[in-house]
Motif scaffolding. Structure first.
Motif, PDB file in Angstrom:
ATOM      1  N   PHE A 139      10.537  -3.397  -7.853  1.00 19.77           N
ATOM      2  CA  PHE A 139       9.209  -3.065  -8.372  1.00 19.77           C
ATOM      3  C   PHE A 139       8.927  -1.562  -8.269  1.00 19.77           C
ATOM      4  N   LEU A 140       8.187  -1.080  -9.252  1.00 14.08           N
ATOM      5  CA  LEU A 140       7.622   0.272  -9.217  1.00 14.08           C
ATOM      6  C   LEU A 140       6.121   0.137  -9.386  1.00 14.08           C
ATOM      7  N   HIS A 141       5.371   0.725  -8.471  1.00 13.87           N
ATOM      8  CA  HIS A 141       3.905   0.722  -8.558  1.00 13.87           C
ATOM      9  C   HIS A 141       3.453   2.076  -9.093  1.00 13.87           C
ATOM     10  N   LEU A 142       2.861   2.079 -10.297  1.00 13.50           N
ATOM     11  CA  LEU A 142       2.288   3.298 -10.859  1.00 13.50           C
ATOM     12  C   LEU A 142       0.829   3.340 -10.417  1.00 13.50           C
ATOM     13  N   ALA A 143       0.575   4.123  -9.373  1.00 10.50           N
ATOM     14  CA  ALA A 143      -0.719   4.112  -8.693  1.00 10.50           C
ATOM     15  C   ALA A 143      -1.613   5.239  -9.190  1.00 10.50           C
ATOM     16  N   ALA A 144      -2.888   4.932  -9.370  1.00 12.26           N
ATOM     17  CA  ALA A 144      -3.861   5.950  -9.783  1.00 12.26           C
ATOM     18  C   ALA A 144      -4.022   6.980  -8.676  1.00 12.26           C
ATOM     19  N   ASP A 145      -3.892   8.236  -9.037  1.00  9.57           N
ATOM     20  CA  ASP A 145      -4.015   9.319  -8.068  1.00  9.57           C
ATOM     21  C   ASP A 145      -5.494   9.665  -7.881  1.00  9.57           C
ATOM     22  N   VAL A 146      -6.230   8.693  -7.354  1.00  8.85           N
ATOM     23  CA  VAL A 146      -7.677   8.810  -7.170  1.00  8.85           C
ATOM     24  C   VAL A 146      -8.021   8.299  -5.771  1.00  8.85           C
ATOM     25  N   PRO A 147      -8.685   9.104  -4.938  1.00 11.36           N
ATOM     26  CA  PRO A 147      -9.028   8.652  -3.587  1.00 11.36           C
ATOM     27  C   PRO A 147     -10.201   7.680  -3.631  1.00 11.36           C
ATOM     28  N   SER A 148      -9.917   6.408  -3.795  1.00 10.12           N
ATOM     29  CA  SER A 148     -10.969   5.414  -3.933  1.00 10.12           C
ATOM     30  C   SER A 148     -10.534   4.107  -3.281  1.00 10.12           C
ATOM     31  N   TRP A 149     -11.483   3.419  -2.661  1.00  7.98           N
ATOM     32  CA  TRP A 149     -11.202   2.159  -1.979  1.00  7.98           C
ATOM     33  C   TRP A 149     -10.560   1.147  -2.909  1.00  7.98           C
ATOM     34  N   THR A 150     -11.027   1.071  -4.138  1.00 13.46           N
ATOM     35  CA  THR A 150     -10.510   0.055  -5.056  1.00 13.46           C
ATOM     36  C   THR A 150      -9.027   0.257  -5.347  1.00 13.46           C
ATOM     37  N   PHE A 151      -8.564   1.512  -5.382  1.00 13.07           N
ATOM     38  CA  PHE A 151      -7.141   1.755  -5.616  1.00 13.07           C
ATOM     39  C   PHE A 151      -6.327   1.576  -4.332  1.00 13.07           C
ATOM     40  N   ASP A 152      -6.933   1.871  -3.189  1.00 17.25           N
ATOM     41  CA  ASP A 152      -6.251   1.603  -1.917  1.00 17.25           C
ATOM     42  C   ASP A 152      -5.982   0.109  -1.770  1.00 17.25           C
ATOM     43  N   ILE A 153      -6.941  -0.714  -2.183  1.00 16.16           N
ATOM     44  CA  ILE A 153      -6.790  -2.171  -2.100  1.00 16.16           C
ATOM     45  C   ILE A 153      -5.598  -2.627  -2.930  1.00 16.16           C
ATOM     46  N   ARG A 177       2.042  -8.555  -0.631  1.00 17.34           N
ATOM     47  CA  ARG A 177       2.553  -9.716  -1.371  1.00 17.34           C
ATOM     48  C   ARG A 177       4.067  -9.640  -1.535  1.00 17.34           C
ATOM     49  N   LEU A 178       4.567  -8.468  -1.865  1.00 17.01           N
ATOM     50  CA  LEU A 178       6.005  -8.338  -2.081  1.00 17.01           C
ATOM     51  C   LEU A 178       6.777  -8.447  -0.774  1.00 17.01           C
ATOM     52  N   ALA A 179       6.164  -8.010   0.303  1.00 19.01           N
ATOM     53  CA  ALA A 179       6.838  -8.078   1.605  1.00 19.01           C
ATOM     54  C   ALA A 179       7.088  -9.517   2.040  1.00 19.01           C
ATOM     55  N   ASP A 180       6.310 -10.444   1.490  1.00 19.09           N
ATOM     56  CA  ASP A 180       6.481 -11.853   1.843  1.00 19.09           C
ATOM     57  C   ASP A 180       7.700 -12.486   1.174  1.00 19.09           C
ATOM     58  N   THR A 181       8.294 -11.803   0.195  1.00 19.37           N
ATOM     59  CA  THR A 181       9.445 -12.348  -0.533  1.00 19.37           C
ATOM     60  C   THR A 181      10.696 -11.563  -0.166  1.00 19.37           C
ATOM     61  N   PRO A 182      11.671 -12.194   0.440  1.00 18.32           N
ATOM     62  CA  PRO A 182      12.894 -11.482   0.838  1.00 18.32           C
ATOM     63  C   PRO A 182      13.609 -10.891  -0.371  1.00 18.32           C
ATOM     64  N   GLY A 183      14.208  -9.720  -0.154  1.00 18.76           N
ATOM     65  CA  GLY A 183      15.019  -9.105  -1.193  1.00 18.76           C
ATOM     66  C   GLY A 183      14.267  -8.235  -2.173  1.00 18.76           C
ATOM     67  N   THR A 184      12.969  -8.061  -1.979  1.00 17.79           N
ATOM     68  CA  THR A 184      12.199  -7.211  -2.897  1.00 17.79           C
ATOM     69  C   THR A 184      12.197  -5.766  -2.414  1.00 17.79           C
ATOM     70  N   THR A 185      12.127  -4.843  -3.377  1.00 16.53           N
ATOM     71  CA  THR A 185      11.943  -3.428  -3.068  1.00 16.53           C
ATOM     72  C   THR A 185      10.742  -2.921  -3.852  1.00 16.53           C
ATOM     73  N   LEU A 186      10.049  -1.967  -3.267  1.00 17.52           N
ATOM     74  CA  LEU A 186       8.851  -1.411  -3.904  1.00 17.52           C
ATOM     75  C   LEU A 186       8.849   0.099  -3.758  1.00 17.52           C
ATOM     76  N   ARG A 187       8.826   0.784  -4.894  1.00 17.57           N
ATOM     77  CA  ARG A 187       8.628   2.241  -4.913  1.00 17.57           C
ATOM     78  C   ARG A 187       7.267   2.531  -5.525  1.00 17.57           C
ATOM     79  N   THR A 188       6.727   3.683  -5.191  1.00 12.63           N
ATOM     80  CA  THR A 188       5.406   4.060  -5.684  1.00 12.63           C
ATOM     81  C   THR A 188       5.451   5.441  -6.322  1.00 12.63           C
ATOM     82  N   ALA A 189       4.815   5.562  -7.489  1.00  8.46           N
ATOM     83  CA  ALA A 189       4.622   6.853  -8.152  1.00  8.46           C
ATOM     84  C   ALA A 189       3.130   7.012  -8.408  1.00  8.46           C
ATOM     85  N   HIS A 190       2.605   8.202  -8.153  1.00  5.57           N
ATOM     86  CA  HIS A 190       1.176   8.455  -8.354  1.00  5.57           C
ATOM     87  C   HIS A 190       0.959   9.248  -9.638  1.00  5.57           C
TER      88      HIS A 190
END
Length: 338
Positions: A185-199, A207-220
């Motif tokens: 997975f790649l998470h394209l995250a909004a580069d905005v300091p806001s609670w709704t995006f932190d959530i 959620r992904l951590a609960d499934t073995p074998g998943t990887t997650l990268r993040t780009a802002h």
């Protein structure tokens, strides 16, 4: 209290008396009989006297029926989402004889001009998005009734908060993609300091951590199509196995991701599944149409206005987040076989 210092608010009175703000409103509005005990009412009166609390002009005008005007503070109107929030709020306001003045924070987010300096006496209350929270600096010490949208209930400036169930929306996205078989997975995250995006970031990672074998990268990325394109291009070109699923914080970011994928020679959804969040008109204008989480913006505005009316009248606003749901379209499919 020293001149120029912050005036005590109804929240201060409530904290000092150990009661809710609704109870303070009932007691100081002389509507407490049968709803608040006499000892509690006296405790509120004593706390108000001790703190030097005085009801604000806006609240007094409301009782006299002179202003009936509410301010809605939102980020700059770059999408139809906040226009629909306004539509919902204005509809409920009109049903109760109120008008809504729209104040779009000029930079979208971040510090804004003080919108209250000239109009404060004419305002009865404020509804504000947490994405424009810095525009509220001017009223932190004020006594205007305030309802926050998309805001942390535990740390909100407002007397009440109204939220969409973003946590459940991200859960639905994650479950959809995991069920299709995606693990990178790649998470394209909004580069905005806001609670709704932190959530969004926290829930996706959990959620992904609960499934073995998943990887997650993040780009802002900034919330713009070109900003999202550039961030996605960089992320897709990074060393290591390429992600097969791209989770975007909103539909505009997804549109930018589409451009980046095509420039990289990737097909959506054959090579890369993409999801958004909002279900803007944009979601069905791009090809393939976007799998995204539908947020009911008009209901969001309606609930915000209902909550503000409740706060102003000393009632407890409706509790519970507004449900959201995943709309599956053509941008998601099982991952390619390695």
């Amino acid at each position: 209290m020293a001149r120029g210092s912050t005036r005590p608010t109804s929240r201060d009175v409530a904290q000092a008396a150990g009661v809710s703000q609704a109870a303070v409103s009932l007691v100081l509005g002389d509507k407490w009989r049968g709803r608040v005990s006499e000892p509690t009412a006296q405790r509120v009166r004593d706390a108000a006297h001790r703190l030097g609390y005085r009801p604000n002009l806006a609240a007094r005008n409301l009782r006299l029926g002179r202003t009936r005007t509410v301010l809605l503070v939102v980020p700059a109107l770059t999408t139809e989402f906040f226009a629909e929030v306004y539509t919902g709020a204005a509809r409920v306001a009109a049903e109760h004889g109120f008008g809504v003045v729209l104040y779009p924070s000029p930079e979208g987010v971040g510090p804004a001009r003080d919108p209250f300096a000239s109009a404060q006496a004419a305002l009865d209350g404020v509804i504000a998005s947490s994405m424009a929270a810095d525009a509220l600096t001017a009223i932190r010490g004020d006594q205007l009734p305030l309802v926050m949208l998309d805001s942390d209930p535990e740390g909100s400036l407002g007397a009440a908060t109204v939220n969409l169930d973003i946590t459940d929306g991200i859960r639905q996205v994650a479950e959809h993609l995991l069920t299709l078989g995606h693990r990178r997975f790649l998470h394209l995250a909004a580069d905005v300091p806001s609670w709704t995006f932190d959530i969004r970031a926290r829930e996706l990672a959990a959620r992904l951590a609960d499934t073995p074998g998943t990887t997650l990268r993040t780009a802002h990325a900034p919330i713009s199509i070109e900003g999202a394109r550039a961030a996605t291009e960089t992320a897709l070109a990074a060393p290591g196995p390429r992600p097969t699923a791209l989770v975007c914080d909103d539909d505009k970011l997804a549109a930018g991701a589409y451009k980046a994928a095509r420039r990289a020679g990737l097909r959506i959804p054959d090579d890369l599944s993409v999801t958004g969040l909002d279900d803007l008109g944009l979601a069905t204008a791009i090809d393939p149409e976007l799998t995204t989480v539908r947020l009911d913006a008009e209901l969001f505005g309606e609930r915000g206005m209902h909550a503000l009316l409740a706060v102003m009248e000393g009632r407890t606003p409706q509790e519970g987040d507004i449900p959201v749901h995943l709309v599956v379209r053509g941008s998601t499919a099982p991952p390619p076989q390695d």
